[in-house]
Structures are given as C-alpha cells and as structure tokens.
Design an enzyme around this catalytic site. Structure first.
Site, short mmCIF file in Angstrom:
data_model
loop_
_atom_site.label_atom_id
_atom_site.label_comp_id
_atom_site.label_asym_id
_atom_site.label_seq_id
_atom_site.Cartn_x
_atom_site.Cartn_y
_atom_site.Cartn_z
N ASN A 11 0.85 -1.39 -0.03
CA ASN A 11 -0.16 0.01 0.04
C ASN A 11 0.92 1.18 0.17
OD1 ASN A 11 -2.36 -1.53 0.28
ND2 ASN A 11 -2.48 -1.62 2.67
N GLY A 39 1.44 -1.14 3.73
CA GLY A 39 0.74 -2.19 3.38
C GLY A 39 1.54 -3.50 4.44
N ASN A 43 5.33 -3.91 4.47
CA ASN A 43 6.16 -3.69 5.81
C ASN A 43 7.07 -4.74 6.51
OD1 ASN A 43 4.99 -1.20 5.64
ND2 ASN A 43 3.23 -1.69 7.22
N ASP A 252 3.91 -5.11 12.16
CA ASP A 252 4.66 -5.71 10.97
C ASP A 252 6.11 -5.85 11.21
OD1 ASP A 252 2.14 -5.89 9.82
OD2 ASP A 252 2.55 -3.73 8.92
#
Length: 302
Positions: A11, A39, A43, A252
C-alpha cells in the site's frame, strides 16, 4: 540460512497528523500530510530485509504513480520483487491513516491487493528452512494455497491475522506460528480481551485457539512485551520502555523480525526477544516501512 517469503499487501500510506482524533461527524485541523510506503506484506518484507534476511515479496501493484513509487522503494531495500505483478484492473492499495497522540486510526482500500491469487503464490520456489509469511490484507484462499505450498516444501508458516476477520479451521491448521495482539486473539477465540488482562488469562485463551498441539501462538502486548504458547511451553518477553511517536507498522516490524531470525535458525525465545526489540525501535519513528530498523540498530539495544 533460510529465506523469508512474504505473500501480502503493498500500500501507499497517506498519513495525516493532528493534535487529536476527530469525533464522529467532527472536523479537526491537521498539521501535515505525509506519504509512506506501507501495506502489511510490504512492511513485513522490509523489516526482514533490513535485518539481513534474503527476502522475497509476492503481491500486486497497480499501474499508477503509487505503484511506481512503491516498486522503487521496495527494490531499494534489497527485496526480490520478481513475484510482484502489475495489474491495470485495480489501483494500488492505499491506506488513509490519522496519527494523533501517538495512536492511529486506519482505513485500508485493498485495490490490487484483492487480486493476489493462488496462482501467484503457487509458483514461488520455497525450500525446507525458508519461512512463509502472510497476513489478512490479501484473499484468505490465497493464503491457504500459499501455506499448503509451504508445508509441502517443509517451510514453516507464519500468519499475522490482521486486520482481524474470521478464518476457517482448515486455514488455522496450516499455521505453524500465529502472531497477533490481544484484541485479535480475543476476536478469533470468541471472547473479549483487553490490554489490562493478566498473562495467565491471555495464555488460557491462546490455548483454546490452538489448532494443533505443536502450534505456536505469539501474542504481542505493546509496551507490556510478548507472551507465547509454543506447544505446551509458555514464553514471556518483557516490554521495553520507549517514547512512541507512531505505532503504525510496529506489529509488522515484529513479524518481519521474527521471520528473519527464525530463517537464520534462531531459537523461538531468542527470536521473540529480537523481534520485540526491533518493534520498540520502529515506534520511535514516523511511518511504517521507513521506520523498520537494521540489525545493527537492534543489536545495540539488546
């Protein structure tokens, strides 16, 4: 050393900063707007790559300007992008994020991430010793196909079930290591958990969720650290006191760091402590992908 393969979302994060979050129906004045690569899949891949793991990302980008920027950024991190496809059928995934008082709210528009397919993940050359990572920003049937492929190759599977949604027992059974926070754990287990719950209760709920006796469930608790149920063994990693400025991407970072250390052959307890330290560094910086630390930075705080 094994490799890390991440099947997941990519993203562009559009971040608005403000002194406080608006209430429903309210408009507040913001401070600035920032654009960060993000995203969950991207990540996690960035985190693993910056920590020294040979990392491959599987996903999709649109043919728009965001897609071009994201491909360039991810390539600069040393990530293998040979399995990232471009599609004109949808725009690049986008997240609209508001950051205020060190906390965030996020609206994710999947775009091209929704088109990541079983065919995309089925051709990846996984080997024994590699680690297969995914999260819930691509279709669940694609994740199941990816994990079936990984298990057939002898590669352990690591799932971050976020954003939280119900999944089948069949998918859960394909997961070797489940990494989630207490809210996501409560959601999947059908019970309510809060950040004030005692560790014994969190472990009890994790035990209820275990799909296999040898499955590991890692529960990230922010500044409280990490609890893990590894088969029947309970592991606790204390939190680290830091001044957080942006928690976006911290989970993440933890997942990518954990995968990187496991691919390198580290024991679970050692890998959890390393991942916890990495995440504590990431929250001291703005952005998701750009906030991921290097192995040298993590080693300096351990």
């Amino acid at each position: 050393m094994g490799r890390v393969f991440v099947a997941g979302s990519i993203n562009m994060d559009v971040v608005a900063t403000a002194d406080r979050h608006p209430k429903v129906g309210e408009t507040v004045a913001g401070k600035q707007v920032l654009y960060f690569p993000g995203g969950k899949g991207a990540n996690q891949a960035v985190a693993a790559a910056r920590l020294g793991a040979k990392t491959t990302l599987i996903g999709r980008l649109g043919t728009d300007a965001f897609g071009t920027e994201l491909r360039a950024f991810l390539g600069e991190q040393g990530i293998d992008l040979g399995y990232v496809k471009e599609t004109a059928e949808a725009h690049t995934g986008t997240a609209i994020i508001t950051v205020a008082e060190a906390d965030n709210t996020i609206v994710v528009i999947p775009g091209s991430n929704a088109l990541v397919s079983a065919d995309d993940v089925g051709v990846v050359p996984l080997l024994k010793g590699d680690v297969a990572v995914s999260q819930f920003e691509i279709p669940l049937p694609t994740i199941a196909a990816f994990f079936q492929h990984a298990r057939a190759a002898g590669a352990p599977t690591l799932l971050n079930p976020a954003p939280a949604q119900k999944m089948s027992g069949e998918l859960l059974a394909l997961v070797d290591i489940l990494v989630l926070n207490e809210t996501e754990l409560g959601f999947l287990a059908g019970t309510e958990l809060s950040d004030g719950d005692e560790g014994t209760r969190i472990i009890d709920v994790a035990r209820q969720l275990q799909a296999r006796e040898d499955q590991t469930i890692c529960v990230t608790l922010g500044k409280r650290g990490v609890l893990a149920l590894a088969g029947r063994e309970e592991i606790s990693v204390p939190g680290r006191v830091v001044k957080a400025v942006d928690t976006t991407g911290a989970g993440d970072c933890f997942v990518g760091a954990l995968a990187a250390r496991l691919a390198d052959g580290a024991a679970l307890r050692t890998a959890l402590a390393f991942a916890n330290a990495a995440a504590s560094i990431s929250v001291q910086r703005m952005g998701a992908g750009p906030s991921m630390p290097t192995a040298k930075e993590v080693a300096a705080v351990l």
